[in-house]
Design an enzyme around this catalytic site. Structure first.
Site, PDB file in Angstrom:
ATOM      1  N   HIS A  21      -1.150   8.956  -7.764  1.00  0.00           N
ATOM      2  CA  HIS A  21      -0.524   8.207  -6.678  1.00  0.00           C
ATOM      3  C   HIS A  21      -1.365   8.144  -5.402  1.00  0.00           C
ATOM      4  O   HIS A  21      -1.279   7.183  -4.647  1.00  0.00           O
ATOM      5  CB  HIS A  21       0.838   8.832  -6.371  1.00  0.00           C
ATOM      6  CG  HIS A  21       1.676   8.045  -5.426  1.00  0.00           C
ATOM      7  ND1 HIS A  21       2.290   6.858  -5.787  1.00  0.00           N
ATOM      8  CD2 HIS A  21       2.000   8.244  -4.120  1.00  0.00           C
ATOM      9  CE1 HIS A  21       2.972   6.382  -4.758  1.00  0.00           C
ATOM     10  NE2 HIS A  21       2.807   7.192  -3.734  1.00  0.00           N
ATOM     11  N   SER A  57       1.917   3.209  -1.293  1.00  0.00           N
ATOM     12  CA  SER A  57       3.177   3.885  -1.606  1.00  0.00           C
ATOM     13  C   SER A  57       4.349   3.222  -0.877  1.00  0.00           C
ATOM     14  O   SER A  57       4.603   2.032  -1.096  1.00  0.00           O
ATOM     15  CB  SER A  57       3.053   5.375  -1.255  1.00  0.00           C
ATOM     16  OG  SER A  57       4.173   6.097  -1.691  1.00  0.00           O
ATOM     17  N   ASP A  79       1.987   7.716 -12.550  1.00  0.00           N
ATOM     18  CA  ASP A  79       2.504   7.901 -11.197  1.00  0.00           C
ATOM     19  C   ASP A  79       3.801   8.704 -11.250  1.00  0.00           C
ATOM     20  O   ASP A  79       4.768   8.312 -11.904  1.00  0.00           O
ATOM     21  CB  ASP A  79       2.761   6.535 -10.550  1.00  0.00           C
ATOM     22  CG  ASP A  79       2.855   6.612  -9.035  1.00  0.00           C
ATOM     23  OD1 ASP A  79       3.379   7.620  -8.527  1.00  0.00           O
ATOM     24  OD2 ASP A  79       2.417   5.661  -8.364  1.00  0.00           O
TER      25      ASP A  79
END
Length: 477
Positions: free
Chosen positions: A454, A171, A426
């Protein structure tokens, strides 16, 4: 980027942990401001992990020393604003050790045990302008400088071919990885990314215009799975709105308003998130059935889903991660709020008082996603953010940033192997924008999937790691 400085190792303590882990706890000292190293220092905390072997014949000193020369794999956590879990609780640890790496989990500046950011430390800097200048030092450009300083410290004396290290960015950690790849590519042996192909050519406003669409899709999926929650969520919102001043006190000092309640949709972006929100909605509704008020346990459960009071960097710098000098973009200026209030499902951002005017109990109330709003800083999300509100306002209005986060020309001529997993569904990193970035990075290999969300690096770790290392190890078909 200026010539790197070497971190000063302050202390190291080594312990054996279950699972045959040899964990060394490290504290480093680095400049607070690399442009003005005389201005003060910060501490960084990291954990280095190797295998804890008990061979039949004890290792010689030379063989034991070889363990210190294994190639590093550095894990870069998501966020911004979150420190690392303990190595024994991270699925990547054993995978990496079994593949011949030694692991390093380094808490970013301002997070975990690395001189953490909190209201007292920020307010001690002076007025709001001084506070904002201090907070600007905690963006990805300085995180990369910290990583370089630590790398030079830990690899000092090694052969040149062992001084580069591998990084694994999840991320926001992927955003940091792309900054690292832009600034110091010779320091990197290889890069792994999961859900971290940053929208480097896009403004915060463009990012939120895209991600709100995915949030709407996830709300529809939630109410399709739990249709009984349509009237229940409205009932809970009506109860909160009818409370004194439209808010209920939270254990840490924040205020549960209807707006804060509807930010619980951030969970929709991860595996099991629909079920997490449903369970919390069910818990709150059951409280009303039994007691006609929310219990302390339920209010604490809400806070656990919105941890910005204890991780303030997430709130303060969240939109700033999309701001770059090179882009010449306008100030973030609360982009998520500006975009969201123009969308009918999130009209409660423009005027929360109108949220419950509709008498149609069958009309669902939509939750927001990974967005930060001005009301997070009015005391709603907790006193820590409220105390830093003026500095947050200055950062939101900031149009001039001191450093480019990315070098597009460097990425176009990249020679470092990059392996990425990108998620079609996502909710946090828009898939099409991720594709746009992937097309920019020369030589990248990307696995795209609509089967994971995610947080798959945690929820589907075995499959994710298998996929990434297959990208690395397998030949071209």
């Amino acid at each position: 980027m200026a010539a790197p400085q070497v971190a000063r190792l302050i202390s190291r303590r080594t312990h054996a942990l279950p699972g045959q882990l040899h964990v060394t706890e490290l504290f480093f000292e680095v400049p607070e401001n690399y442009a003005r190293p005389e201005a003060g220092t910060l501490r960084l905390f990291g954990r280095k992990v190797t295998k804890h072997d008990r061979p039949i014949v004890p290792l010689s000193d030379s063989n034991a020393a070889e363990k210190e020369k294994l190639p590093y794999l550095v894990y870069l956590e998501g966020g911004p604003g979150f420190g690392n879990r303990a190595p024994q609780n991270h699925a990547l640890t054993q995978v990496a050790l079994n593949r011949g790496y030694q692991m390093l989990f380094l808490d970013y500046r301002g997070t975990g045990l690395s001189t953490p950011i909190h209201a007292d430390s920020v307010l001690a800097r002076g007025g709001p302008q001084q506070q904002a200048e201090y907070l600007r030092l905690f963006r990805a450009n300085n995180i990369v400088r910290d990583l370089e300083a630590v790398r030079l410290c830990l690899t000092e004396g090694l052969d040149a071919d062992k001084q580069a290290w591998s990084i694994f960015g999840q991320s926001f950690g992927g955003f940091v990885s792309l900054t690292y790849l832009s600034k110091c590519p010779r320091s990197l042996r290889e890069v792994y990314l999961t859900g971290g192909l940053a929208p480097i050519k896009r403004t915060a406003e463009e990012v939120y215009a895209a991600t709100y669409k995915k949030v709407i899709e996830r709300n529809a999926a939630y109410y399709q799975k739990y249709p009984e929650d349509i009237p229940t969520v409205r009932r809970l919102a009506e109860y909160i709105q009818a409370s004194k001043d439209g808010a209920i006190s939270l254990p840490s000092g924040g205020k549960l308003t209807v707006q804060l309640f509807l930010t619980l949709g951030i969970a929709f972006g991860v595996h099991g998130g629909l079920d997490v929100v449903h369970s919390l909605v069910l818990q709150l509704a059951t409280d009303l059935d039994h007691f006609n008020h929310f219990t302390p346990a339920s209010l604490a459960a809400i806070e656990s889903q919105i941890p910005f009071n204890t991780h303030p960097i997430y709130g303060i710098l969240h939109e700033a991660i999309y701001s770059t000098k090179q882009m010449g973009a306008p100030a973030p200026n609360w982009a998520a709020h500006r975009v969201g209030k123009t969308l009918q499902p999130f009209s409660w951002l423009a005027n929360p008082a109108t949220l419950l005017e509709s008498n149609a109990a069958s009309e669902p109330l939509y939750f927001s996603g990974e967005m930060i709003y001005p009301f997070h800083f009015d005391g709603t999300a907790g006193p820590e953010l409220a105390r830093m509100r003026e500095a947050a306002e200055l950062l939101a209005a900031n149009e001039v940033w001191d450093d480019d986060l990315y070098d597009e020309e460097q990425l176009r001529r990249n020679e470092v192997p990059v392996y990425a997993v990108s998620y079609v569904d996502d909710m946090f990193v828009d898939f099409e924008m991720a594709r746009e970035t992937a097309r920019l990075v020369k030589g990248i290999k990307v696995h795209e999937t609509n089967g994971w969300y995610h947080d798959a690096v945690r929820s589907k770790s075995d499959e994710v790691f298998s996929t990434l290392f297959k990208l690395r190890d397998d030949c071209i078909d």
